[in-house]
Design a protein around this motif. Structure first.
Motif, PDB file in Angstrom:
ATOM      1  N   UNK A 290      11.503   6.708  -9.195  1.00  0.00           N
ATOM      2  CA  UNK A 290      11.520   8.332  -8.516  1.00  0.00           C
ATOM      3  C   UNK A 290      10.950   8.370  -7.063  1.00  0.00           C
ATOM      4  N   UNK A 291      10.625   7.163  -6.577  1.00  0.00           N
ATOM      5  CA  UNK A 291       9.818   7.220  -5.420  1.00  0.00           C
ATOM      6  C   UNK A 291      10.716   7.554  -4.191  1.00  0.00           C
ATOM      7  N   UNK A 292      11.944   7.176  -4.200  1.00  0.00           N
ATOM      8  CA  UNK A 292      13.033   7.659  -3.238  1.00  0.00           C
ATOM      9  C   UNK A 292      14.225   8.328  -4.241  1.00  0.00           C
ATOM     10  N   UNK A 293      14.633   9.306  -3.456  1.00  0.00           N
ATOM     11  CA  UNK A 293      15.745  10.225  -4.137  1.00  0.00           C
ATOM     12  C   UNK A 293      16.981   9.174  -4.207  1.00  0.00           C
ATOM     13  N   UNK A 294      17.742   9.046  -5.290  1.00  0.00           N
ATOM     14  CA  UNK A 294      18.758   8.543  -5.476  1.00  0.00           C
ATOM     15  C   UNK A 294      19.851   8.453  -4.016  1.00  0.00           C
ATOM     16  N   UNK A 295      20.020   9.646  -3.547  1.00  0.00           N
ATOM     17  CA  UNK A 295      20.842  10.015  -2.456  1.00  0.00           C
ATOM     18  C   UNK A 295      20.326   9.542  -1.146  1.00  0.00           C
TER      19      UNK A 295
ATOM     20  N   UNK B  59       0.702  -1.331  -0.119  1.00  0.00           N
ATOM     21  CA  UNK B  59       0.052   0.002  -0.156  1.00  0.00           C
ATOM     22  C   UNK B  59       0.782   1.264   0.012  1.00  0.00           C
ATOM     23  N   UNK B  60       2.166   1.224   0.666  1.00  0.00           N
ATOM     24  CA  UNK B  60       2.967   2.393   0.708  1.00  0.00           C
ATOM     25  C   UNK B  60       4.197   2.154   0.039  1.00  0.00           C
ATOM     26  N   UNK B  61       4.251   2.331  -1.262  1.00  0.00           N
ATOM     27  CA  UNK B  61       5.095   1.989  -2.245  1.00  0.00           C
ATOM     28  C   UNK B  61       6.313   2.324  -2.065  1.00  0.00           C
ATOM     29  N   UNK B  62       6.521   3.365  -1.119  1.00  0.00           N
ATOM     30  CA  UNK B  62       7.974   3.925  -0.828  1.00  0.00           C
ATOM     31  C   UNK B  62       8.774   3.016   0.277  1.00  0.00           C
ATOM     32  N   UNK B  63       8.216   2.000   0.840  1.00  0.00           N
ATOM     33  CA  UNK B  63       8.876   1.157   1.718  1.00  0.00           C
ATOM     34  C   UNK B  63       9.062  -0.277   1.160  1.00  0.00           C
ATOM     35  N   UNK B  64       8.694  -0.351  -0.161  1.00  0.00           N
ATOM     36  CA  UNK B  64       8.678  -1.445  -0.925  1.00  0.00           C
ATOM     37  C   UNK B  64       9.999  -1.471  -1.781  1.00  0.00           C
ATOM     38  N   UNK B  65      11.257  -2.431  -1.258  1.00  0.00           N
ATOM     39  CA  UNK B  65      12.211  -2.286  -2.010  1.00  0.00           C
ATOM     40  C   UNK B  65      12.223  -3.005  -3.361  1.00  0.00           C
ATOM     41  N   UNK B  66      11.001  -3.654  -3.834  1.00  0.00           N
ATOM     42  CA  UNK B  66      11.255  -4.157  -5.114  1.00  0.00           C
ATOM     43  C   UNK B  66      10.752  -2.877  -6.353  1.00  0.00           C
ATOM     44  N   UNK B  67      10.363  -1.894  -5.619  1.00  0.00           N
ATOM     45  CA  UNK B  67      10.071  -0.855  -6.671  1.00  0.00           C
ATOM     46  C   UNK B  67      11.351  -0.185  -7.266  1.00  0.00           C
ATOM     47  N   UNK B  68      11.595  -0.340  -8.584  1.00  0.00           N
ATOM     48  CA  UNK B  68      12.759   0.127  -9.027  1.00  0.00           C
ATOM     49  C   UNK B  68      13.026   1.611  -8.973  1.00  0.00           C
ATOM     50  N   UNK B  69      14.329   1.808  -8.730  1.00  0.00           N
ATOM     51  CA  UNK B  69      14.877   2.967  -8.373  1.00  0.00           C
ATOM     52  C   UNK B  69      14.130   3.951  -9.547  1.00  0.00           C
ATOM     53  N   UNK B  70      14.306   3.667 -10.812  1.00  0.00           N
ATOM     54  CA  UNK B  70      13.823   4.497 -11.798  1.00  0.00           C
ATOM     55  C   UNK B  70      12.391   5.156 -11.620  1.00  0.00           C
TER      56      UNK B  70
END
Length: 259
Positions: free
Chosen positions: A223-228, A210-221
């Protein structure tokens, strides 16, 4: 997503994860109860995804009535058709802001987590009301993304990730859930009732669907989490999960009204 080799698979997988989440299922039970459904009714599920709610309604109503599952995505409709095992649900692709149904056609309509993505959500609410008979029920379910709260992680890190999420990633209407009551009133509906449902996630795995920003399977591309921040963020999530002190909450709203 650019260069995504399987966009359809990602969409269907994400819809399946959300549908299977116990907290989402709890929200849906609140919505079912609020609609006061009866056998023999015509029901529209607008924004039906892969149709799991429409099929559940068909089962609960013992196959009577007519249930229409509508979604804007042809991929979702194709998946819904493939999964149907003989229910009386009718699946159709369509636009919730321009419904291709006669006035007063349905006894009840429901629309879950769709309005937050629309440029003109009030047009959709007016359309849902238009196709519902006098005395029929309209049920809207949506998210208040600004209610997201997380505990067990460093507060500065949470603040930066949350700010990025709300500013750049989440859909067009961060506050949609808590505006549903006002929108139903603005559409001229009566007996309007809005119920907040607090979703509770005691570990990162429970929250991931439900909260994709805590899902490590969501690809970096994505943009959910800043790269740095990505390494620090998922590292902190893992540590909180191991300690057992992770907590996340999110409020969704179920709003119902009579036409």
């Amino acid at each position: 997503m650019a260069n995504d080799p399987d966009p359809r698979g990602r969409l269907i997988g994400a819809l399946d994860q959300v549908a299977a989440n116990p907290e989402i299922q709890r929200v849906r039970e609140v919505a079912f109860a609020a609609l006061h459904l009866e056998p023999g009714q015509r029901i529209l599920d607008a924004g039906a995804g892969t149709g799991e709610v429409a099929r559940l309604l068909a089962t609960r109503l013992c196959g009577s009535g007519a249930i229409v599952a509508l979604d804007a995505s042809p991929d979702a409709i194709a998946a819904a058709l493939a999964r149907d095992e003989g229910t009386r649900v009718r699946y159709t692709q369509g636009d919730v802001t321009a419904l291709d149904f006669p006035d007063r056609w349905f006894d009840a309509v429901r629309c879950e987590r769709v309005l937050q993505h629309l440029a003109e959500p009030d047009v959709a609410v007016a359309e849902l009301a238009r196709v519902t008979r006098a005395g029929g029920r309209v049920c809207l379910v949506d998210t208040d993304w600004e209610s997201v709260a997380v505990d067990g992680l460093p507060r500065p890190l949470v603040a930066r990730v949350r700010e990025h999420l709300l500013a750049t990633v989440v859909g067009q209407h961060l506050d949609m859930g808590r505006t549903l009551r006002r929108r139903l009133l603005g559409a001229g509906l009566r007996e309007v009732r809005a119920v907040p449902v607090a979703l509770y996630f005691p570990d990162p795995l429970a929250a991931a669907a439900v909260l994709p920003m805590v899902n490590p399977m969501v690809p970096a591309e994505s943009g959910l989490i800043p790269d740095d921040l990505r390494e620090d963020w998922f590292g902190a999530l893992g540590e909180a999960g191991e300690r057992g002190d992770f907590l996340a909450t999110l409020t969704m709203w179920v709003a119902t009204a009579t036409v």
